[in-house]
Design a protein around this motif. Structure first.
Motif, PDB file in Angstrom:
ATOM      1  N   LEU A 167       0.827  -1.204   0.000  1.00 47.26           N
ATOM      2  CA  LEU A 167       0.000   0.000   0.000  1.00 47.26           C
ATOM      3  C   LEU A 167       0.864   1.258   0.000  1.00 47.26           C
ATOM      4  N   PHE A 168       1.974   1.217   0.740  1.00 48.36           N
ATOM      5  CA  PHE A 168       2.870   2.373   0.765  1.00 48.36           C
ATOM      6  C   PHE A 168       3.542   2.564  -0.595  1.00 48.36           C
ATOM      7  N   PHE A 169       3.930   1.458  -1.224  1.00 49.18           N
ATOM      8  CA  PHE A 169       4.517   1.525  -2.567  1.00 49.18           C
ATOM      9  C   PHE A 169       3.525   2.141  -3.551  1.00 49.18           C
ATOM     10  N   ARG A 170       2.255   1.738  -3.447  1.00 49.05           N
ATOM     11  CA  ARG A 170       1.219   2.296  -4.319  1.00 49.05           C
ATOM     12  C   ARG A 170       0.995   3.777  -4.018  1.00 49.05           C
ATOM     13  N   PHE A 171       1.017   4.131  -2.727  1.00 50.67           N
ATOM     14  CA  PHE A 171       0.842   5.529  -2.324  1.00 50.67           C
ATOM     15  C   PHE A 171       1.903   6.420  -2.962  1.00 50.67           C
ATOM     16  N   LYS A 172       3.160   5.981  -2.915  1.00 47.15           N
ATOM     17  CA  LYS A 172       4.256   6.769  -3.483  1.00 47.15           C
ATOM     18  C   LYS A 172       4.074   6.963  -4.987  1.00 47.15           C
ATOM     19  N   ASN A 173       3.751   5.876  -5.688  1.00 41.19           N
ATOM     20  CA  ASN A 173       3.559   5.975  -7.138  1.00 41.19           C
ATOM     21  C   ASN A 173       2.361   6.840  -7.496  1.00 41.19           C
ATOM     22  N   ASP A 174       1.281   6.693  -6.716  1.00 41.62           N
ATOM     23  CA  ASP A 174       0.085   7.484  -6.998  1.00 41.62           C
ATOM     24  C   ASP A 174       0.339   8.971  -6.791  1.00 41.62           C
ATOM     25  N   MET A 175       1.121   9.313  -5.777  1.00 44.98           N
ATOM     26  CA  MET A 175       1.414  10.726  -5.539  1.00 44.98           C
ATOM     27  C   MET A 175       2.170  11.322  -6.726  1.00 44.98           C
ATOM     28  N   VAL A 176       3.160  10.590  -7.211  1.00 45.09           N
ATOM     29  CA  VAL A 176       3.925  11.066  -8.366  1.00 45.09           C
ATOM     30  C   VAL A 176       3.034  11.115  -9.606  1.00 45.09           C
ATOM     31  N   GLY A 177       2.246  10.048  -9.813  1.00 46.56           N
ATOM     32  CA  GLY A 177       1.383   9.997 -10.988  1.00 46.56           C
ATOM     33  C   GLY A 177       0.320  11.070 -10.996  1.00 46.56           C
ATOM     34  N   ASN A 178      -0.296  11.311  -9.842  1.00 49.33           N
ATOM     35  CA  ASN A 178      -1.319  12.359  -9.763  1.00 49.33           C
ATOM     36  C   ASN A 178      -0.738  13.737 -10.039  1.00 49.33           C
ATOM     37  N   TYR A 179       0.500  13.936  -9.640  1.00 44.33           N
ATOM     38  CA  TYR A 179       1.150  15.222  -9.914  1.00 44.33           C
ATOM     39  C   TYR A 179       1.512  15.340 -11.394  1.00 44.33           C
ATOM     40  N   GLN A 180       2.069  14.262 -11.972  1.00 46.25           N
ATOM     41  CA  GLN A 180       2.491  14.315 -13.367  1.00 46.25           C
ATOM     42  C   GLN A 180       1.315  14.466 -14.323  1.00 46.25           C
ATOM     43  N   LEU A 181       0.269  13.694 -14.091  1.00 44.30           N
ATOM     44  CA  LEU A 181      -0.818  13.649 -15.072  1.00 44.30           C
ATOM     45  C   LEU A 181      -1.935  14.645 -14.765  1.00 44.30           C
ATOM     46  N   TRP A 182      -2.384  14.680 -13.506  1.00 47.26           N
ATOM     47  CA  TRP A 182      -3.526  15.533 -13.161  1.00 47.26           C
ATOM     48  C   TRP A 182      -3.083  16.845 -12.511  1.00 47.26           C
TER      49      TRP A 182
END
Length: 259
Positions: A195-210
């Motif tokens: 879950l922490f690994f997913r959290f880190k990726n989602d934070m980066v992805g949400n910043y890059q894309l949205w």
């Protein structure tokens, strides 16, 4: 025919069920099944061989890179992506996908249905142009046209959301992405580490894309609210534990008649 690509890492039990499902219920719809494996140490390769699936190892995993690598392996014009812990449910799952692509030559991809957000947007006819996040591709239970991918491959420099980035990009180029009423199940229980690994990726992805900004005040507020929810949960669980205990004691001395 259709190519089914399965992304897998140490999911031999889930992979067994998915491959059993595919080969027993849908084999006539499929041209091939390919397992893209990220250095599994369990029996994943043995399982894939047992069910006649092609097993391909990818050593340097990234979400976009694995998607591109998977598409290169596919020999058929429609590529359906699954994670090992997902599986099709509706009996006409692949037929509906194939019909959608046959009806619309401008269709780049389709998103299948598996959660409330999918159903709400599908029933309310919310298009991918209006909501590329919840109506666009999701890389488990979606399909894309290989000919479109050959012109516009997935980006490999994104932390995650390679499916959403591709959705936004191909829509801007004039292609279409639609829902298809093919139902699948996405079933996974993640560890705290995952879950922490997913959290880190989602934070980066949400910043890059949205372009979701991360600010000190919002991060701090999130931590405080999370702690308060945890404390509330502990007290609520304790309260009902005591109530169950008291009810059990009361029941012991005031039992109803047996049928």
């Amino acid at each position: 025919m259709i190519s089914v690509i399965i992304r897998n890492k140490n999911q031999d039990q889930a992979l067994t069920f998915l491959l059993k499902n595919l080969t027993e219920r849908y084999l006539e719809d499929l041209g091939e099944i390919i397992v893209i494996d990220n250095l599994s140490t369990d029996k994943s390769e043995e399982v894939a061989t047992q069910y006649g699936a092609k097993f391909v190892t990818i050593e340097k995993f990234s979400y976009g890179g694995s998607a591109n690598y998977a598409a290169k392996q596919a020999n058929f014009p429609i590529v359906v992506m699954f994670s090992a812990h997902s599986y099709p449910v509706s009996h006409d799952f692949f037929k509906l996908i194939k019909n959608k692509f046959n009806e619309n030559s401008n269709l780049a991809g389709v998103r299948c249905l598996h959660n409330p957000n999918d159903y709400i947007n599908y029933i309310n006819k919310v298009s991918a142009n209006e909501d590329p996040n919840k109506s666009g591709l999701i890389f488990s239970g979606s399909a894309f046209r290989k000919a479109v991918w050959e012109k516009h491959p997935f980006r490999e420099d994104v932390a995650t959301f390679e499916d959403k980035e591709w959705t936004v990009r191909v829509l801007k180029l004039g292609y279409e992405i639609e829902f298809v009423p093919s139902i699948f199940c996405y079933q996974i229980i993640r560890t705290k580490k995952q879950l922490f690994f997913r959290f880190k990726n989602d934070m980066v992805g949400n910043y890059q894309l949205w372009h979701n900004e991360v600010r000190f005040l919002s991060v701090t507020k999130g931590v405080v609210m999370s702690v308060l929810r945890l404390l509330k949960g502990v007290f609520v669980d304790l309260w009902y534990t005591v109530l169950r205990y008291l009810y059990a004691l009361k029941f012991m001395f005031n039992k109803p008649k047996k049928f």
